[in-house]
Design an enzyme around this catalytic site. Structure first.
Site, PDB file in Angstrom:
ATOM      1  N   ASN A  56      -4.875   3.251   5.555  1.00 36.07           N
ATOM      2  CA  ASN A  56      -4.136   2.695   4.419  1.00 36.07           C
ATOM      3  C   ASN A  56      -5.050   1.964   3.444  1.00 36.07           C
ATOM      4  O   ASN A  56      -4.827   1.987   2.235  1.00 36.07           O
ATOM      5  CB  ASN A  56      -3.071   1.710   4.907  1.00 36.07           C
ATOM      6  CG  ASN A  56      -1.863   2.424   5.476  1.00 36.07           C
ATOM      7  OD1 ASN A  56      -1.547   3.532   5.073  1.00 36.07           O
ATOM      8  ND2 ASN A  56      -1.212   1.807   6.438  1.00 36.07           N
ATOM      9  N   ASN A  96      -3.845  12.823  -2.076  1.00 38.50           N
ATOM     10  CA  ASN A  96      -4.775  12.410  -1.010  1.00 38.50           C
ATOM     11  C   ASN A  96      -6.013  13.311  -0.897  1.00 38.50           C
ATOM     12  O   ASN A  96      -7.126  12.831  -0.724  1.00 38.50           O
ATOM     13  CB  ASN A  96      -4.047  12.381   0.342  1.00 38.50           C
ATOM     14  CG  ASN A  96      -2.944  11.331   0.371  1.00 38.50           C
ATOM     15  OD1 ASN A  96      -2.788  10.558  -0.567  1.00 38.50           O
ATOM     16  ND2 ASN A  96      -2.169  11.304   1.448  1.00 38.50           N
ATOM     17  N   SER A 140       1.908   6.472  -0.371  1.00 37.78           N
ATOM     18  CA  SER A 140       3.042   5.572  -0.631  1.00 37.78           C
ATOM     19  C   SER A 140       2.694   4.589  -1.735  1.00 37.78           C
ATOM     20  O   SER A 140       3.550   4.225  -2.545  1.00 37.78           O
ATOM     21  CB  SER A 140       3.427   4.833   0.650  1.00 37.78           C
ATOM     22  OG  SER A 140       2.337   4.059   1.110  1.00 37.78           O
ATOM     23  N   GLY A 194      14.967   2.451   3.780  1.00 39.30           N
ATOM     24  CA  GLY A 194      13.989   3.192   2.984  1.00 39.30           C
ATOM     25  C   GLY A 194      13.687   4.509   3.683  1.00 39.30           C
ATOM     26  O   GLY A 194      14.440   4.938   4.564  1.00 39.30           O
ATOM     27  N   LYS A 220      -4.433   2.613  11.624  1.00 32.49           N
ATOM     28  CA  LYS A 220      -3.587   2.868  10.449  1.00 32.49           C
ATOM     29  C   LYS A 220      -4.028   2.001   9.270  1.00 32.49           C
ATOM     30  O   LYS A 220      -4.015   2.449   8.119  1.00 32.49           O
ATOM     31  CB  LYS A 220      -2.123   2.568  10.807  1.00 32.49           C
ATOM     32  CG  LYS A 220      -1.129   2.788   9.670  1.00 32.49           C
ATOM     33  CD  LYS A 220      -0.326   4.050   9.848  1.00 32.49           C
ATOM     34  CE  LYS A 220       0.472   4.434   8.611  1.00 32.49           C
ATOM     35  NZ  LYS A 220       1.885   4.096   8.692  1.00 32.49           N
ATOM     36  N   GLU A 250       2.275  -2.395  -1.201  1.00 29.85           N
ATOM     37  CA  GLU A 250       1.953  -3.136   0.024  1.00 29.85           C
ATOM     38  C   GLU A 250       0.507  -3.640   0.011  1.00 29.85           C
ATOM     39  O   GLU A 250      -0.075  -3.869   1.074  1.00 29.85           O
ATOM     40  CB  GLU A 250       2.167  -2.217   1.230  1.00 29.85           C
ATOM     41  CG  GLU A 250       3.623  -1.907   1.495  1.00 29.85           C
ATOM     42  CD  GLU A 250       3.816  -1.160   2.808  1.00 29.85           C
ATOM     43  OE1 GLU A 250       4.198  -1.797   3.805  1.00 29.85           O
ATOM     44  OE2 GLU A 250       3.566   0.066   2.824  1.00 29.85           O
ATOM     45  N   ASN A 300      -4.743   4.554   0.306  1.00 27.89           N
ATOM     46  CA  ASN A 300      -3.695   4.054  -0.586  1.00 27.89           C
ATOM     47  C   ASN A 300      -4.220   3.482  -1.898  1.00 27.89           C
ATOM     48  O   ASN A 300      -3.807   3.926  -2.969  1.00 27.89           O
ATOM     49  CB  ASN A 300      -2.820   3.030   0.143  1.00 27.89           C
ATOM     50  CG  ASN A 300      -1.704   3.706   0.924  1.00 27.89           C
ATOM     51  OD1 ASN A 300      -1.450   4.885   0.739  1.00 27.89           O
ATOM     52  ND2 ASN A 300      -1.052   2.975   1.793  1.00 27.89           N
ATOM     53  N   GLY A 319      13.350   4.006   7.536  1.00 28.86           N
ATOM     54  CA  GLY A 319      14.640   3.617   8.128  1.00 28.86           C
ATOM     55  C   GLY A 319      15.588   4.802   8.219  1.00 28.86           C
ATOM     56  O   GLY A 319      16.249   5.008   9.247  1.00 28.86           O
TER      57      GLY A 319
END
Lengths: 300, 300
Positions: A185, A199, A248, A9, A181, A260, A189, A12
């Site tokens: 998030n 944001n 994200s 992704g 973090k 997530e 998020n 990665g």
């Protein structure tokens, strides 16, 4: 050293591109198609006006057997369950893994893992995968890492050798970097995904800002935060620095992908339950994001 | 009898069209353009496949001097402040007014009004204004009315003479009919507007349904509801019956218009404050709808 990177992704691809400049990276992908594409065309990195190509070895995930010195796992937290058995099987008490997932729900999975050294990291870069071998590096941050168990030798090596523009830091307390973090998030998020805004709008719109305060206060209570003001300042600062970014979770929602939310708000809901606290806002935004995912599945 | 109707939105057009069949209606509009249009072309009523035209006298609001027996006020609650002085000035302790606003925030304004008879009503029809002289009658319900102060003579007359397909009822307790509608509006309107979904989705999507329960529970607590189950059943039943409708608040949001959130959630927030209760969900959705309105104003 030899580094395996699991998952192609945005994170990665970004790590493979940069770390391959100093190390021998093999990128393991979910599909063999993507591995072939990366193997033959390299990884395209777009950074502002610049566009670079880096050659990287890529293989399908089935071929990972723990042959590298260090393996960096970049898949989403909800994808961990499907790859951890493979990690366990080939490590047999040896090996070194670095996990870069958001949230903290995965920590309980890692405790059971039969691996010699486990590191944790929190990525503060902004990155978006544009296609199977192209990543856009939207925001330059750092990657904060820490030791979860075992010795720090390889992690120190990695931090010392990080390429220019891609800094890694070694921190004393893994809880601290993950909590920091997690809070960012947990607030930015879900709210950006629920309101469908960038944001920066969370702090520019005075009504949305009231909700930022309200949700943050609840998260702080659930986590028993001591340095509350610092963390709130950090949330606001991330909104400012990434003002025009789409989070994200918003991107996942817009693309109809799973988010997530389980590893972020789901984790906090469990924490609240364990501590026998009510968390109406966290509950509300957990259900709201789940509800949007459900709508996207075309089930209604 | 002679009836004045103030406001030519969906409800004003609907009431003018139907009541003019049995009474002598004058419809008072905000602009003289709209009055001329209605005066010359009549009111077009669309009801399923049927399309009817009704002739109605229409005048700009400035010409209202309390000459009619009964005046029905159909403007939004937030528009009341600008017309009540005119109502007071010409009534001088006489006259009869029927208010059809959502919410309950306007009750405190009405207590001070120097008018002989004041009635309240709650409209359960579904209606949408398609243009200045066209209204679509999407759902046939009833209009529940009750006496707020004074005698009920004219209200009984109105209820007795209501035309076919446009039933009015006279109820003993004005609190009860307004509370019932307030609860429905407090749950369905903000959630459909926040999630951008039709009414039925709130109960079909299992995650959104959890939020319906959560918000309803808080509203019930703030209002000290005794017959909680009945009211919850009513909310679900309205979602079922109006399954494919877009709520008025969602339509306001989509059209970039001001919503009635102040008279609905704003009223409940004040109630919570007066009773020294916390109402995190009501607060959250109040800020959320205000935030969406703010975004639409192009201020960000």
């Amino acid at each position: 050293m030899k580094i395996a990177i699991i998952g192609a992704g945005a994170i990665g691809l970004l790590f493979s591109y940069y770390l391959n400049q100093k190390h021998e990276v093999t990128l393991y992908t979910r599909t063999s198609d993507q591995a072939e594409m990366i193997q033959s065309r390299g990884i395209h990195l777009i950074d502002g006006g610049l566009s670079e190509v880096g050659k990287v070895t890529a293989k399908p995930i089935e071929l990972w057997v723990g042959a590298e010195d260090l393996t960096i796992i970049t898949v989403k937290q909800y994808q961990l369950q499907s790859i951890l058995p493979q990690m366990s099987e080939y490590s047999e008490g040896k090996g070194t893994l670095l996990f870069l997932q958001n949230g903290m729900g995965h920590l309980k999975l890692l405790s059971d893992l039969k691996v010699e050294n486990i590191y944790l990291g929190s990525v503060e870069h902004g990155a978006a995968r544009l296609n199977g071998n192209t990543v856009s590096h939207n925001g330059h941050g750092v990657t904060r890492t820490s030791v979860f168990k075992g010795n720090k030798t390889l992690l120190e090596n990695l931090v010392r050798t990080c390429p220019e523009g891609f800094q890694l830091t070694l921190e004393p307390d893994f809880q601290e970097i993950l909590v920091k973090k997690l809070i960012v998030n947990a607030v930015i998020n879900p709210l950006t995904a629920a309101f469908r805004v960038e944001n920066g709008t969370l702090i520019r719109n005075p009504f949305f800002y009231q909700i930022v305060i309200q949700l943050f206060d609840e998260v702080a209570k659930v986590l028993h935060l001591k340095d509350k003001d610092d963390h709130f300042g950090n949330v606001v600062s991330v909104c400012e620095k990434t003002s025009t970014n789409r989070s994200s979770m918003l991107k996942d929602i817009e693309a109809g992908r799973e988010t997530e939310v389980d590893s972020i708000l789901g984790y906090l809901l469990e924490e609240a339950q364990n501590k026998q606290m009510t968390a109406p806002l966290i509950y509300n935004y957990y259900q709201l994001i789940k509800g949007i995912e459900y709508q996207k599945e075309g089930s209604v």
